[in-house]
Design an enzyme around this catalytic site. Structure first.
Site, PDB file in Angstrom:
ATOM      1  N   TYR A   3      -2.559  -1.682  10.027  1.00 22.53           N
ATOM      2  CA  TYR A   3      -2.523  -1.931   8.590  1.00 22.53           C
ATOM      3  C   TYR A   3      -1.251  -1.352   7.964  1.00 22.53           C
ATOM      4  O   TYR A   3      -0.576  -2.021   7.180  1.00 22.53           O
ATOM      5  CB  TYR A   3      -3.757  -1.311   7.937  1.00 22.53           C
TER       6      TYR A   3
ATOM      7  N   SER B 194       0.873  -1.175   0.000  1.00 17.74           N
ATOM      8  CA  SER B 194       0.000   0.000   0.000  1.00 17.74           C
ATOM      9  C   SER B 194       0.907   1.220   0.000  1.00 17.74           C
ATOM     10  O   SER B 194       2.064   1.144   0.438  1.00 17.74           O
ATOM     11  CB  SER B 194      -0.873  -0.010   1.255  1.00 17.74           C
TER      12      SER B 194
END
Length: 256
Positions: free
Chosen positions: A163, A150
């Protein structure tokens, strides 16, 4: 690249994609299969997976679905074995499956169980699936691993710590594995998407969407198909001397 220009780019390839029932994973499967590959689709969402597999088969694409729970080591091994058997070998692995869970919470608000769950799926699960696939990837002679990270660890997104930390770990794993597996002619790369409009990002507040829109060089929403080109490229012969890299696909929000 257009669909026509990539129609044979992955011809004959046998690819496993995790988290393939919906969202980015499903978009990857569509693009990979349309490029000529046979694709095993793995997910924990069995009903959604079955529907997606049926829809792709109706279009004449070579796909099949397999159950997978990345938090369960036995499930990972069973999925890799069943998928590889159906495929008749394995040339590429796309480690896409992940969970977010920590969105909207500060570091102090995170619970230990939540942190552990995110790490079990996103980090340990990615590691376990890669290991389970290594014998077949070595036998391929042109193995490729694509890890979905990400862009959040590239700019330090706040209130998403578990995350972000997990996706940062995926980047580290990618680089280390690239060095470990280079002698086996296996490439390992990471794709780091920005905030993409899929089911998994529906929880994201409008303010964060606006933050991305304001910061992108390309001023529009990011769609699943925007990420597919990088994944198809990393699986193809065009990327055989390309390894250990992180491709930030986010419209220029982070220029990595």
């Amino acid at each position: 690249m257009s669909a026509a220009s990539t129609a044979t780019l992955l011809a004959g390839r046998r690819i496993l994609v995790t988290g393939a029932a919906r969202g980015l994973g499903l978009a990857f499967v569509d693009a990979i299969a349309a490029a000529g590959a046979k694709v095993a689709m793995a997910d924990i969402l069995q009903e959604e997976l079955a529907a997606s597999v049926a829809a792709l088969k109706q279009r004449g694409l070579q796909v099949e679905g397999f159950a997978l729970d990345l938090a369960d080591a036995a499930s990972v091994k069973a999925c890799a074995a069943a998928a590889t058997k159906w495929l008749g070998g394995l040339d590429g692995l796309v480690n896409n499956a992940a969970i977010t869970n920590s969105g909207g919470k500060s570091s102090e608000q995170l619970e230990v169980d939540m942190w552990d769950r995110v790490m079990d799926v996103n980090v340990r699960g990615t590691w376990l699936m890669t290991n389970a696939c290594l014998p077949s990837l070595r036998a391929s002679g042109r193995g490729a691993v694509v890890n979905l990270s990400s862009d959040t660890p590239l700019w330090g997104a706040p209130n998403l710590l578990a995350y972000v930390a997990s996706k940062s770990a995926v980047i580290g794993m990618t680089r280390s594995l690239a060095r470990e597996l280079g002698a086996d002619n296996i490439t390992v790369n990471a794709v780091a998407p920005g905030l993409t409009l899929v089911e998994a990002t529906q929880y994201v507040p409008q303010a964060r969407h606006q933050h991305y829109l304001d910061g992108r060089a390309i001023r529009r929403d990011q769609l699943p198909e925007d990420v597919c080109g990088a994944v198809v490229f990393a699986l193809s012969d065009m990327a055989r001397f390309f390894t250990g890299q992180v491709m930030a696909v986010n419209g220029g929000f982070v220029m990595h």
